[in-house]
Design a protein around this motif. Structure first.
Motif, PDB file in Angstrom:
ATOM      1  N   TYR A 176      -6.482  -4.303  -3.621  1.00 49.41           N
ATOM      2  CA  TYR A 176      -5.324  -5.027  -3.107  1.00 49.41           C
ATOM      3  C   TYR A 176      -4.072  -4.181  -3.298  1.00 49.41           C
ATOM      4  O   TYR A 176      -3.851  -3.601  -4.362  1.00 49.41           O
ATOM      5  CB  TYR A 176      -5.157  -6.370  -3.804  1.00 49.41           C
ATOM      6  CG  TYR A 176      -6.156  -7.408  -3.342  1.00 49.41           C
ATOM      7  CD1 TYR A 176      -5.830  -8.308  -2.330  1.00 49.41           C
ATOM      8  CD2 TYR A 176      -7.428  -7.466  -3.897  1.00 49.41           C
ATOM      9  CE1 TYR A 176      -6.748  -9.255  -1.893  1.00 49.41           C
ATOM     10  CE2 TYR A 176      -8.355  -8.400  -3.466  1.00 49.41           C
ATOM     11  CZ  TYR A 176      -8.008  -9.297  -2.466  1.00 49.41           C
ATOM     12  OH  TYR A 176      -8.927 -10.222  -2.026  1.00 49.41           O
ATOM     13  N   ILE A 177      -3.256  -4.089  -2.248  1.00 47.09           N
ATOM     14  CA  ILE A 177      -1.970  -3.410  -2.306  1.00 47.09           C
ATOM     15  C   ILE A 177      -0.928  -4.365  -1.754  1.00 47.09           C
ATOM     16  O   ILE A 177      -1.057  -4.849  -0.629  1.00 47.09           O
ATOM     17  CB  ILE A 177      -1.976  -2.105  -1.491  1.00 47.09           C
ATOM     18  CG1 ILE A 177      -2.996  -1.110  -2.075  1.00 47.09           C
ATOM     19  CG2 ILE A 177      -0.585  -1.474  -1.476  1.00 47.09           C
ATOM     20  CD1 ILE A 177      -3.093   0.183  -1.301  1.00 47.09           C
ATOM     21  N   ASP A 178       0.083  -4.665  -2.580  1.00 46.53           N
ATOM     22  CA  ASP A 178       1.133  -5.617  -2.188  1.00 46.53           C
ATOM     23  C   ASP A 178       0.536  -6.952  -1.744  1.00 46.53           C
ATOM     24  O   ASP A 178       0.995  -7.567  -0.778  1.00 46.53           O
ATOM     25  CB  ASP A 178       2.007  -5.028  -1.076  1.00 46.53           C
ATOM     26  CG  ASP A 178       2.765  -3.789  -1.525  1.00 46.53           C
ATOM     27  OD1 ASP A 178       3.098  -3.710  -2.723  1.00 46.53           O
ATOM     28  OD2 ASP A 178       3.023  -2.911  -0.682  1.00 46.53           O
ATOM     29  N   GLY A 179      -0.524  -7.353  -2.418  1.00 43.61           N
ATOM     30  CA  GLY A 179      -1.136  -8.647  -2.150  1.00 43.61           C
ATOM     31  C   GLY A 179      -2.081  -8.688  -0.969  1.00 43.61           C
ATOM     32  O   GLY A 179      -2.656  -9.742  -0.671  1.00 43.61           O
ATOM     33  N   ALA A 224      -2.247   2.088   5.150  1.00 47.13           N
ATOM     34  CA  ALA A 224      -1.259   1.861   4.099  1.00 47.13           C
ATOM     35  C   ALA A 224      -0.945   3.118   3.302  1.00 47.13           C
ATOM     36  O   ALA A 224       0.191   3.306   2.856  1.00 47.13           O
ATOM     37  CB  ALA A 224      -1.755   0.770   3.144  1.00 47.13           C
ATOM     38  N   ARG A 225      -1.951   3.981   3.121  1.00 47.34           N
ATOM     39  CA  ARG A 225      -1.736   5.163   2.294  1.00 47.34           C
ATOM     40  C   ARG A 225      -2.751   6.240   2.651  1.00 47.34           C
ATOM     41  O   ARG A 225      -3.910   5.925   2.944  1.00 47.34           O
ATOM     42  CB  ARG A 225      -1.874   4.798   0.817  1.00 47.34           C
ATOM     43  CG  ARG A 225      -1.522   5.936  -0.148  1.00 47.34           C
ATOM     44  CD  ARG A 225      -1.511   5.439  -1.570  1.00 47.34           C
ATOM     45  NE  ARG A 225      -2.858   5.120  -2.039  1.00 47.34           N
ATOM     46  CZ  ARG A 225      -3.124   4.299  -3.045  1.00 47.34           C
ATOM     47  NH1 ARG A 225      -2.146   3.691  -3.674  1.00 47.34           N
ATOM     48  NH2 ARG A 225      -4.373   4.087  -3.415  1.00 47.34           N
ATOM     49  N   ASN A 239      -5.647  -1.492   6.126  1.00 51.21           N
ATOM     50  CA  ASN A 239      -5.746  -2.944   6.172  1.00 51.21           C
ATOM     51  C   ASN A 239      -6.711  -3.332   7.293  1.00 51.21           C
ATOM     52  O   ASN A 239      -6.398  -3.136   8.473  1.00 51.21           O
ATOM     53  CB  ASN A 239      -4.366  -3.546   6.426  1.00 51.21           C
ATOM     54  CG  ASN A 239      -4.365  -5.061   6.336  1.00 51.21           C
ATOM     55  OD1 ASN A 239      -5.373  -5.713   6.572  1.00 51.21           O
ATOM     56  ND2 ASN A 239      -3.213  -5.631   6.007  1.00 51.21           N
TER      57      ASN A 239
END
Length: 202
Positions: free
Chosen positions: A2-5, A32-33, A67
């Motif tokens: 999970y990243i930023d929820g 995301a990254r 995501n």
């Protein structure tokens, strides 16, 4: 993870110098990254010199955190196989060596079916159009009878991944004249990727 929820998935892609791959995938909506590094290394924490000299085996690679609600693995693979040459063993443009062999490395067995199906699809598309200077794919190939040669891209579980030093991350933004076999301006022109941000991604 999970990243930023938000729930994220990861995929590891190798195909030539990681500079170009990192730049391209960092500009994709839903990603995301992206981190550059070395995958499936024969020793822990190898330096770039270790990989290039053959002291340690490994592939130049990027880690793509994405995501799945915004982009799926097939879309990522479609882009990947558009910008790399899957028909050679360690040759991507002018970049030659075992560290440049193309590969798709996974951490979740639920991805194996989609990856293997995509590779089968890629191999069996049949007749191919001739490559031109305007093509996104940079490597021209010649197949017997006009058919595609055997795909050499590895598909393996990820054994390990070691990030490259921070000075190697987003290298093309710091050193735009660095060689990459990927035609990034053409990808921008076609709208396949977004414009580079004005500031470096941390």
């Amino acid at each position: 993870m999970y990243i930023d929820g938000a729930f994220m998935k990861e995929l590891y892609l190798a195909g030539g110098p990681y500079y170009g791959l990192q730049e391209v995938f960092s500009r994709i909506r839903g990603v995301a990254r992206v981190r550059a590094g070395f995958a499936n290394c024969s020793s822990a924490h190898p330096s770039k010199e270790d990989i290039y000299s053959g002291k340690a085996e490994g592939r130049e690679c990027i880690q793509v955190i994405y995501n799945p609600k915004k982009i799926d693995i097939v879309s990522l693979l479609s882009l990947f196989f558009t910008i790399i040459n899957p028909y050679t063993d360690g040759i991507q443009g002018k970049a030659v060596g075992p560290q440049f062999r193309s590969g798709v490395y996974y951490t979740s067995h639920e991805d194996t079916m989609q990856i293997s199906y995509y590779l089968i699809f890629l191999q069996n598309r049949g007749q191919t159009r001739r490559m031109t200077d305007a093509s996104i794919v940079f490597n021209e190939f010649e197949g017997e009878g006009g058919r595609r040669p055997k795909i050499r891209t590895e598909m393996k579980p990820l054994v390990n991944f070691y990030e490259a030093p921070e000075e190697e991350q987003y290298y093309l933004r710091k050193h735009p004249d660095t060689y990459t076999p990927i035609n990034i301006p053409l990808l921008e022109e076609l709208g396949t990727i977004g414009k580079a941000p004005e500031t470096l991604q941390e």
